[in-house]
Design an enzyme around this catalytic site. Sequence first.
Site, PDB file in Angstrom:
ATOM      1  N   ASN A  34       0.835  -1.217   0.000  1.00  0.00           N
ATOM      2  CA  ASN A  34       0.000   0.000   0.000  1.00  0.00           C
ATOM      3  C   ASN A  34       0.863   1.257   0.000  1.00  0.00           C
ATOM      4  O   ASN A  34       0.349   2.371  -0.016  1.00  0.00           O
ATOM      5  CB  ASN A  34      -0.977   0.004   1.179  1.00  0.00           C
ATOM      6  CG  ASN A  34      -0.270   0.088   2.520  1.00  0.00           C
ATOM      7  OD1 ASN A  34       0.950   0.176   2.586  1.00  0.00           O
ATOM      8  ND2 ASN A  34      -1.040   0.072   3.591  1.00  0.00           N
ATOM      9  N   ASP A  58      -3.968  -2.472  -0.214  1.00  0.00           N
ATOM     10  CA  ASP A  58      -3.843  -2.577   1.239  1.00  0.00           C
ATOM     11  C   ASP A  58      -4.400  -3.937   1.671  1.00  0.00           C
ATOM     12  O   ASP A  58      -5.600  -4.195   1.482  1.00  0.00           O
ATOM     13  CB  ASP A  58      -4.652  -1.428   1.854  1.00  0.00           C
ATOM     14  CG  ASP A  58      -4.575  -1.408   3.367  1.00  0.00           C
ATOM     15  OD1 ASP A  58      -4.225  -2.447   3.975  1.00  0.00           O
ATOM     16  OD2 ASP A  58      -4.876  -0.355   3.946  1.00  0.00           O
ATOM     17  N   VAL A  59      -3.550  -4.784   2.232  1.00  0.00           N
ATOM     18  CA  VAL A  59      -3.986  -6.165   2.530  1.00  0.00           C
ATOM     19  C   VAL A  59      -4.967  -6.251   3.703  1.00  0.00           C
ATOM     20  O   VAL A  59      -5.489  -7.331   3.983  1.00  0.00           O
ATOM     21  CB  VAL A  59      -2.786  -7.132   2.779  1.00  0.00           C
ATOM     22  CG1 VAL A  59      -1.959  -7.290   1.521  1.00  0.00           C
ATOM     23  CG2 VAL A  59      -1.944  -6.687   3.963  1.00  0.00           C
ATOM     24  N   LYS A  93      -3.609  -3.479  12.373  1.00  0.00           N
ATOM     25  CA  LYS A  93      -4.508  -4.029  11.351  1.00  0.00           C
ATOM     26  C   LYS A  93      -3.788  -4.940  10.355  1.00  0.00           C
ATOM     27  O   LYS A  93      -4.309  -5.973   9.969  1.00  0.00           O
ATOM     28  CB  LYS A  93      -5.200  -2.883  10.595  1.00  0.00           C
ATOM     29  CG  LYS A  93      -6.372  -2.302  11.383  1.00  0.00           C
ATOM     30  CD  LYS A  93      -6.923  -1.049  10.727  1.00  0.00           C
ATOM     31  CE  LYS A  93      -7.673  -1.358   9.459  1.00  0.00           C
ATOM     32  NZ  LYS A  93      -8.213  -0.115   8.839  1.00  0.00           N
ATOM     33  N   TYR A 147       2.903  -3.418  17.755  1.00  0.00           N
ATOM     34  CA  TYR A 147       3.650  -4.291  16.839  1.00  0.00           C
ATOM     35  C   TYR A 147       3.781  -5.682  17.443  1.00  0.00           C
ATOM     36  O   TYR A 147       3.453  -6.689  16.806  1.00  0.00           O
ATOM     37  CB  TYR A 147       5.029  -3.689  16.598  1.00  0.00           C
ATOM     38  CG  TYR A 147       5.893  -4.425  15.609  1.00  0.00           C
ATOM     39  CD1 TYR A 147       5.539  -4.528  14.276  1.00  0.00           C
ATOM     40  CD2 TYR A 147       7.112  -4.995  16.007  1.00  0.00           C
ATOM     41  CE1 TYR A 147       6.352  -5.175  13.356  1.00  0.00           C
ATOM     42  CE2 TYR A 147       7.930  -5.639  15.096  1.00  0.00           C
ATOM     43  CZ  TYR A 147       7.553  -5.730  13.773  1.00  0.00           C
ATOM     44  OH  TYR A 147       8.364  -6.373  12.861  1.00  0.00           O
ATOM     45  N   TYR A 161      -4.884 -21.717  11.660  1.00  0.00           N
ATOM     46  CA  TYR A 161      -5.199 -22.158  10.287  1.00  0.00           C
ATOM     47  C   TYR A 161      -4.467 -23.456   9.967  1.00  0.00           C
ATOM     48  O   TYR A 161      -4.970 -24.305   9.234  1.00  0.00           O
ATOM     49  CB  TYR A 161      -4.843 -21.072   9.253  1.00  0.00           C
ATOM     50  CG  TYR A 161      -6.019 -20.186   8.905  1.00  0.00           C
ATOM     51  CD1 TYR A 161      -6.494 -19.241   9.819  1.00  0.00           C
ATOM     52  CD2 TYR A 161      -6.661 -20.296   7.671  1.00  0.00           C
ATOM     53  CE1 TYR A 161      -7.569 -18.429   9.509  1.00  0.00           C
ATOM     54  CE2 TYR A 161      -7.734 -19.484   7.356  1.00  0.00           C
ATOM     55  CZ  TYR A 161      -8.192 -18.556   8.274  1.00  0.00           C
ATOM     56  OH  TYR A 161      -9.262 -17.765   7.963  1.00  0.00           O
ATOM     57  N   THR A 177      17.773  -6.871  11.224  1.00  0.00           N
ATOM     58  CA  THR A 177      18.368  -7.099   9.902  1.00  0.00           C
ATOM     59  C   THR A 177      18.740  -5.760   9.292  1.00  0.00           C
ATOM     60  O   THR A 177      18.071  -4.758   9.552  1.00  0.00           O
ATOM     61  CB  THR A 177      17.348  -7.831   9.006  1.00  0.00           C
ATOM     62  OG1 THR A 177      16.938  -9.028   9.674  1.00  0.00           O
ATOM     63  CG2 THR A 177      17.941  -8.196   7.657  1.00  0.00           C
TER      64      THR A 177
END
Length: 328
Positions: A34, A58-59, A93, A147, A161, A177
């Site tokens: 996004n 935007d996922v 989100k 976060y 899942y 990283t």
Amino acid sequence: MKKKVLITGAAGFLGSHLCDRFIKEGYDVVGMDNLITGDLQNIEHLFSLKEFDFYHHDVTKFVHISGRLDYILHFASPASPIDYLKIPIQTLKVGAMGTHNLLGLAKEKGARMLIASTSEVYGDPTVHPQTEDYWGNVNPVGPRGVYDEAKRYQEAITMAYHTYHGLETRIVRIFNTYGPRMRLNDGRVLPAFIGQALRGEDLTIFGDGSQTRSFCYVDDLIEGIYRLLLSDYAGPVNIGNPSEITIKEFAEEIIALTGTKQKVIYHPLPKDDPKQRKPDISLAKKLLGWEAKIARTEGLERTYSYFKTLSYDQLHKKEHKDFTQYVK
Ligand code: UDP
């Protein structure tokens, strides 16, 4: 037949390196971003390739990809403490709703899904080095909570899942990283110090600099992720370089690397800043035969070369200089 992979956060630091790697391995790559914290410049070189597609999306909204899909790598997320302070709700989100949407897509397509988790799930760790079976020490209502908890929820729903729907899933816990394409103003210690050195500013150490981190060069991380995706292990796996250093020593390394004549100045330590962090990578070694290969001296040279290619204007944007105002 060519395999097809969806990479979210494709225009970001890690997402763009993953796009490069999967293109190199002969996959068809669909990038999605996004562009809130990502930058199209990171993937500009891929747009002319027929193997690469990009969706500005935007996922956290419903995600649709036509045709078949073999793998999904979910790397969309703000990823630095300053970003969480600026966009805390989006951070929650993308970890929660974004992951749910992508898991739904993976289930629909029969795809394997790998999620980018983080050493932040360990919080300010009381176990050192951190092993995958440590449950962490996280403050849910602190500045990093948005976060940390998003990523913890992300792991939980991914595992659900896997166990409930039998979806093939992988969880990588990424430690600090660094490398080319880090965002200069993301507030992380490496772009902060290198940016300051290049602009002739003092280096800002938060706290007394005795806190430790263990920095992994991006190519090593990408190799670990690639191997994990193709493995058959669904539990979380630490990928990081166990070479631990204090932030004060790190500042000294950046001073030596850049030859800056500036000094170090001290700012207050941000709330809930972890005191120590170092991955135990025994599991990655055993499962994937993986360990980091690129030493910090080499990795820092390569990263510094990248930052030196940035233009004067890119380097001197006002927001880059003022980033410490966001640190509370
Ligand atoms: N840090 C610092 N000066 C800066 C930016 C960060 O001393 O200008 C410190 C920060 O407080 C933390 C460490 O460097 O202790 C690593 O910070 P970063 O934001 O890179 O990652 P994280 O805290 O998530 O490991």
